[in-house]
Design a protein around this motif. Structure first.
Motif, PDB file in Angstrom:
ATOM      1  N   LYS A 171       6.376   1.313   3.955  1.00  0.00           N
ATOM      2  CA  LYS A 171       7.702   0.968   3.427  1.00  0.00           C
ATOM      3  C   LYS A 171       8.776   1.625   4.291  1.00  0.00           C
ATOM      4  O   LYS A 171       8.608   2.758   4.723  1.00  0.00           O
ATOM      5  CB  LYS A 171       7.857   1.455   1.987  1.00  0.00           C
ATOM      6  CG  LYS A 171       6.788   0.938   1.040  1.00  0.00           C
ATOM      7  CD  LYS A 171       7.162   1.191  -0.409  1.00  0.00           C
ATOM      8  CE  LYS A 171       7.409   2.666  -0.688  1.00  0.00           C
ATOM      9  NZ  LYS A 171       7.783   2.894  -2.107  1.00  0.00           N
ATOM     10  N   LYS A 217       5.354  -3.458   5.371  1.00  0.00           N
ATOM     11  CA  LYS A 217       5.248  -4.550   4.390  1.00  0.00           C
ATOM     12  C   LYS A 217       6.482  -4.675   3.505  1.00  0.00           C
ATOM     13  O   LYS A 217       6.770  -5.751   2.994  1.00  0.00           O
ATOM     14  CB  LYS A 217       4.022  -4.329   3.492  1.00  0.00           C
ATOM     15  CG  LYS A 217       2.701  -4.246   4.231  1.00  0.00           C
ATOM     16  CD  LYS A 217       2.375  -5.538   4.940  1.00  0.00           C
ATOM     17  CE  LYS A 217       1.009  -5.462   5.610  1.00  0.00           C
ATOM     18  NZ  LYS A 217       0.732  -6.682   6.417  1.00  0.00           N
ATOM     19  N   GLU A 218       7.187  -3.562   3.284  1.00  0.00           N
ATOM     20  CA  GLU A 218       8.318  -3.569   2.355  1.00  0.00           C
ATOM     21  C   GLU A 218       9.518  -2.902   2.986  1.00  0.00           C
ATOM     22  O   GLU A 218       9.389  -1.857   3.636  1.00  0.00           O
ATOM     23  CB  GLU A 218       7.939  -2.833   1.070  1.00  0.00           C
ATOM     24  CG  GLU A 218       9.062  -2.755   0.041  1.00  0.00           C
ATOM     25  CD  GLU A 218       8.626  -2.051  -1.245  1.00  0.00           C
ATOM     26  OE1 GLU A 218       7.590  -2.470  -1.810  1.00  0.00           O
ATOM     27  OE2 GLU A 218       9.301  -1.093  -1.665  1.00  0.00           O
ATOM     28  N   THR A 220      13.709  -1.720   2.145  1.00  0.00           N
ATOM     29  CA  THR A 220      14.789  -1.542   1.170  1.00  0.00           C
ATOM     30  C   THR A 220      16.104  -1.479   1.924  1.00  0.00           C
ATOM     31  O   THR A 220      16.289  -0.632   2.803  1.00  0.00           O
ATOM     32  CB  THR A 220      14.594  -0.244   0.362  1.00  0.00           C
ATOM     33  OG1 THR A 220      13.353  -0.306  -0.336  1.00  0.00           O
ATOM     34  CG2 THR A 220      15.722  -0.079  -0.650  1.00  0.00           C
ATOM     35  N   GLU A 282       6.693  -8.462   3.280  1.00  0.00           N
ATOM     36  CA  GLU A 282       6.257  -9.097   2.040  1.00  0.00           C
ATOM     37  C   GLU A 282       7.166  -8.799   0.846  1.00  0.00           C
ATOM     38  O   GLU A 282       7.129  -9.518  -0.154  1.00  0.00           O
ATOM     39  CB  GLU A 282       4.816  -8.660   1.718  1.00  0.00           C
ATOM     40  CG  GLU A 282       3.830  -9.116   2.796  1.00  0.00           C
ATOM     41  CD  GLU A 282       2.379  -8.908   2.385  1.00  0.00           C
ATOM     42  OE1 GLU A 282       2.046  -9.186   1.215  1.00  0.00           O
ATOM     43  OE2 GLU A 282       1.588  -8.468   3.234  1.00  0.00           O
ATOM     44  N   ARG A 283       7.958  -7.723   0.964  1.00  0.00           N
ATOM     45  CA  ARG A 283       8.874  -7.385  -0.127  1.00  0.00           C
ATOM     46  C   ARG A 283      10.203  -6.902   0.416  1.00  0.00           C
ATOM     47  O   ARG A 283      10.251  -6.166   1.403  1.00  0.00           O
ATOM     48  CB  ARG A 283       8.281  -6.279  -1.014  1.00  0.00           C
ATOM     49  CG  ARG A 283       7.330  -6.782  -2.066  1.00  0.00           C
ATOM     50  CD  ARG A 283       6.949  -5.666  -3.002  1.00  0.00           C
ATOM     51  NE  ARG A 283       5.987  -6.122  -3.986  1.00  0.00           N
ATOM     52  CZ  ARG A 283       5.178  -5.328  -4.671  1.00  0.00           C
ATOM     53  NH1 ARG A 283       5.234  -4.014  -4.474  1.00  0.00           N
ATOM     54  NH2 ARG A 283       4.339  -5.817  -5.557  1.00  0.00           N
ATOM     55  N   ARG A 285      13.759  -5.105  -1.103  1.00  0.00           N
ATOM     56  CA  ARG A 285      14.537  -4.498  -2.192  1.00  0.00           C
ATOM     57  C   ARG A 285      15.921  -4.156  -1.654  1.00  0.00           C
ATOM     58  O   ARG A 285      16.138  -4.138  -0.442  1.00  0.00           O
ATOM     59  CB  ARG A 285      13.844  -3.231  -2.714  1.00  0.00           C
ATOM     60  CG  ARG A 285      12.416  -3.432  -3.211  1.00  0.00           C
ATOM     61  CD  ARG A 285      11.883  -2.156  -3.847  1.00  0.00           C
ATOM     62  NE  ARG A 285      10.461  -2.243  -4.147  1.00  0.00           N
ATOM     63  CZ  ARG A 285       9.956  -2.768  -5.258  1.00  0.00           C
ATOM     64  NH1 ARG A 285      10.778  -3.261  -6.180  1.00  0.00           N
ATOM     65  NH2 ARG A 285       8.651  -2.803  -5.474  1.00  0.00           N
ATOM     66  N   LYS A 307      10.368 -13.285  -1.379  1.00  0.00           N
ATOM     67  CA  LYS A 307      10.070 -11.892  -1.023  1.00  0.00           C
ATOM     68  C   LYS A 307      11.038 -10.894  -1.650  1.00  0.00           C
ATOM     69  O   LYS A 307      10.758  -9.698  -1.669  1.00  0.00           O
ATOM     70  CB  LYS A 307      10.087 -11.735   0.500  1.00  0.00           C
ATOM     71  CG  LYS A 307       9.024 -12.550   1.211  1.00  0.00           C
ATOM     72  CD  LYS A 307       9.142 -12.419   2.723  1.00  0.00           C
ATOM     73  CE  LYS A 307       8.124 -13.295   3.426  1.00  0.00           C
ATOM     74  NZ  LYS A 307       8.250 -13.205   4.907  1.00  0.00           N
ATOM     75  N   CYS A 309      12.491  -8.798  -4.386  1.00  0.00           N
ATOM     76  CA  CYS A 309      11.954  -8.331  -5.661  1.00  0.00           C
ATOM     77  C   CYS A 309      12.874  -8.708  -6.813  1.00  0.00           C
ATOM     78  O   CYS A 309      14.097  -8.700  -6.669  1.00  0.00           O
ATOM     79  CB  CYS A 309      11.746  -6.817  -5.624  1.00  0.00           C
ATOM     80  SG  CYS A 309      10.417  -6.322  -4.496  1.00  0.00           S
ATOM     81  N   LEU A 438       1.493  -3.262  -4.006  1.00  0.00           N
ATOM     82  CA  LEU A 438       1.442  -2.789  -2.628  1.00  0.00           C
ATOM     83  C   LEU A 438       0.876  -1.373  -2.662  1.00  0.00           C
ATOM     84  O   LEU A 438       1.487  -0.464  -3.223  1.00  0.00           O
ATOM     85  CB  LEU A 438       2.831  -2.797  -1.989  1.00  0.00           C
ATOM     86  CG  LEU A 438       2.919  -2.244  -0.557  1.00  0.00           C
ATOM     87  CD1 LEU A 438       2.019  -3.025   0.396  1.00  0.00           C
ATOM     88  CD2 LEU A 438       4.366  -2.275  -0.059  1.00  0.00           C
ATOM     89  N   ASP A 455       6.060  -5.440  -8.083  1.00  0.00           N
ATOM     90  CA  ASP A 455       7.336  -6.027  -7.684  1.00  0.00           C
ATOM     91  C   ASP A 455       8.503  -5.341  -8.377  1.00  0.00           C
ATOM     92  O   ASP A 455       9.539  -5.062  -7.774  1.00  0.00           O
ATOM     93  CB  ASP A 455       7.316  -7.528  -8.025  1.00  0.00           C
ATOM     94  CG  ASP A 455       8.649  -8.214  -7.791  1.00  0.00           C
ATOM     95  OD1 ASP A 455       9.528  -8.084  -8.660  1.00  0.00           O
ATOM     96  OD2 ASP A 455       8.817  -8.874  -6.746  1.00  0.00           O
ATOM     97  N   ASN A 457       8.656  -2.325  -9.388  1.00  0.00           N
ATOM     98  CA  ASN A 457       8.670  -0.897  -9.066  1.00  0.00           C
ATOM     99  C   ASN A 457       7.885  -0.029 -10.043  1.00  0.00           C
ATOM    100  O   ASN A 457       8.091   1.180 -10.101  1.00  0.00           O
ATOM    101  CB  ASN A 457      10.118  -0.386  -8.978  1.00  0.00           C
ATOM    102  CG  ASN A 457      10.262   0.728  -7.952  1.00  0.00           C
ATOM    103  OD1 ASN A 457       9.568   0.744  -6.931  1.00  0.00           O
ATOM    104  ND2 ASN A 457      11.141   1.663  -8.212  1.00  0.00           N
TER     105      ASN A 457
END
Length: 489
Positions: A171, A217-218, A220, A282-283, A285, A307, A309, A438, A455, A457
């Motif tokens: 992340k 993958k994620e 923010t 994939e995500r 935020r 993707k 969230c 994840l 998703d 959190n």
């Protein structure tokens, strides 16, 4: 000096410090206070230090350089900083540790004055707008044996290309803008981080594409007010163009549109859509948006981007319209609740988190009850609760009718009881469901268990092989435990 030239200059200082430190096996420690923006800044400080031949240690006694990245949103951060500085005095006398203090707190004159008077053994003081000059300041301490104070009282520029050492390989946080234009009466941020300045769409998209190539993958997206991304720049451009003649306007209009846009990005909504297309990520935020800027196109982007969230952080601060006005939040209780209903109607499986301040000056018992009423109606997934803390330089600090600490704590406890009862109730709906998780690593409390997040959190712990770390998997939720869920493969 152009930002590219400044970064090149700092890279030259990195090389100089690296040469000084060659084969010395030096270490650094860093203490980060405050928000995710500060954490992202600390990752850049770590990146610069590691390129200068320092390795990280969690033990300040081992460190040759100790960095404090400060926050000034809460009073207890000041107490923590001064306590740590006091502890370091003997370590510095024995080891010669270089002490550097940066971040938001250093933009407050009364704090820097206290450091210079009470902790004169501090070597480097730098502000939020001069973080990029850390290599130069460190070099001057090492080579010239001179203390450095490097603080700007005006908005700094955005510097791209700083080294970065991220805490996670799964992340990553990506700053999309700095500063704030809102001047909430309880908040010091606009005074210490300056006005809103957005990074260019190209810089953000290229950073996220690079993260995807590295296997992240994620992401923010970070900013004090993310859903006003590019708004200040567009307003400034409009103002500039409005003073031109009509002919000049026509000549400049297309050029300015091209300057602002990259891959169709000219707003926060279009940025979300562009990032949603990047393969590997994939995500997505984002924190923190402002309710007054939650436009329909942003709601639509959240609803349609697979993707992004569906847990949205929507700061409330207070549920009472009068208190909100005193806070300068620019929305009412009714407008907030209407926005929640609009979002729930358009975004499938939406869940919400929020921030709430208890004990703002003048808040009555009845006004506090309005906050509890909103919490009962919305049923937030997560609530970040804060007791109002006076900040020198804000409007709130000068307000009459400051609430006694005893009353603030009683109200905080009442809110906490309500929130925890709702969390327990909310968690029940997950039991028996299949959730995409994840996997982030091993559990902090049990090395035999893995942990990850849904998703929305929610922390999930489960038994599994460590080769699952970094992967998105499906788990069946078998039980809830207030602050986490338990799942099975």
């Amino acid at each position: 000096m152009e930002t590219e030239q400044e970064i090149e200059k700092q890279r030259e200082y990195i090389v100089k410090v690296k040469e000084i430190n060659k084969n010395k096996k030096l270490k650094y420690s860093i203490l980060t206070m405050g928000c995710q923006l500060n954490e992202n800044d600390s990752e850049k400080i770590c990146g610069m230090l590691e390129e200068m031949e320092y390795t990280k240690t969690e033990d300040q006694k081992e460190a040759d350089v100790t960095v404090f990245n400060t926050c000034c949103v809460r009073e207890n951060a000041e107490d923590k900083l001064f306590g740590k500085l006091g502890e370091l005095k003997k370590i510095k006398e024995a080891k010669g540790t270089i002490i550097a203090i940066g971040g938001c707190m250093m933009q407050e004159k009364h704090i820097t004055d206290k450091i210079k008077e009470s902790y004169p053994y501090t070597d480097i003081i730098f502000g939020t707008h001069t973080l990029h000059k850390f290599p130069e300041n460190l070099y001057k301490v090492l080579e010239e044996k001179r203390k450095q104070e490097d603080i700007l009282d005006i908005e700094g520029k955005i510097y791209e290309g700083l080294p970065i050492k991220r805490d996670s390989k799964i992340k990553a946080s990506v700053t999309i803008m700095n500063g704030c234009n809102n001047f909430c009466s309880y908040c010091i941020v606009p005074y210490v981080r300056g006005r809103e300045r957005s990074r260019t769409p190209k810089a953000i998209i290229e950073e996220v594409k690079d993260l995807a190539k590295q296997g992240y993958k994620e992401i923010t997206l970070l900013g004090q007010n993310v859903n006003s991304y590019l708004r200040a720049e567009k307003n400034k451009k409009t103002l500039e163009l409005s003073i031109l003649s009509e002919q000049k306007y026509k000549e400049n209009e297309q050029a300015n549109v091209k300057f602002e846009e990259y891959e169709g990005v000219n707003s926060f909504a279009t940025l979300l859509k562009a990032l949603n297309k990047i393969k590997g990520i994939e995500r997505i935020r984002f924190v923190s948006p402002h309710p007054k800027d939650f436009t329909d196109d942003v709601i639509e982007a959240i609803a349609t981007c697979d993707k992004v969230c569906k847990l949205v952080h929507l700061p409330l601060q207070s549920g009472n319209t009068k208190v909100l006005k005193e806070m300068n939040r620019k929305y009412t209780k009714e407008q907030y609740l209407n926005l929640v209903e609009k979002m729930k109607a358009r975004i499938p499986n939406l869940t919400l988190s929020t921030d709430i301040i208890v004990g703002f000056p003048g808040e009555t018992k009845e006004e506090f009850e309005d906050t509890l009423d909103v919490v009962r109606k919305v049923k937030f997934e997560q609530v970040y609760m804060f007791i109002y803390s006076r900040r020198v330089g804000t409007l709130g600090d000068n307000m009459e009718n400051q609430i006694p600490d005893e009353i603030k704590h009683k109200r905080f406890d009442k809110l906490k009881t309500l929130v925890e009862s709702q969390i327990e109730e909310n968690n029940q709906k997950y039991v028996g469901t299949i959730q995409k998780v994840l996997v982030e690593g091993t559990s902090k409390n049990n090395e035999e268990m893995l942990t990850g997040r849904t998703d929305n959190n929610k922390v999930v712990i489960f038994e599994g092989d460590k080769n699952l770390i970094g992967k998105m998997i499906e788990l069946k939720i078998v039980s809830e435990h207030m602050w986490y869920l338990k799942g099975n493969m």
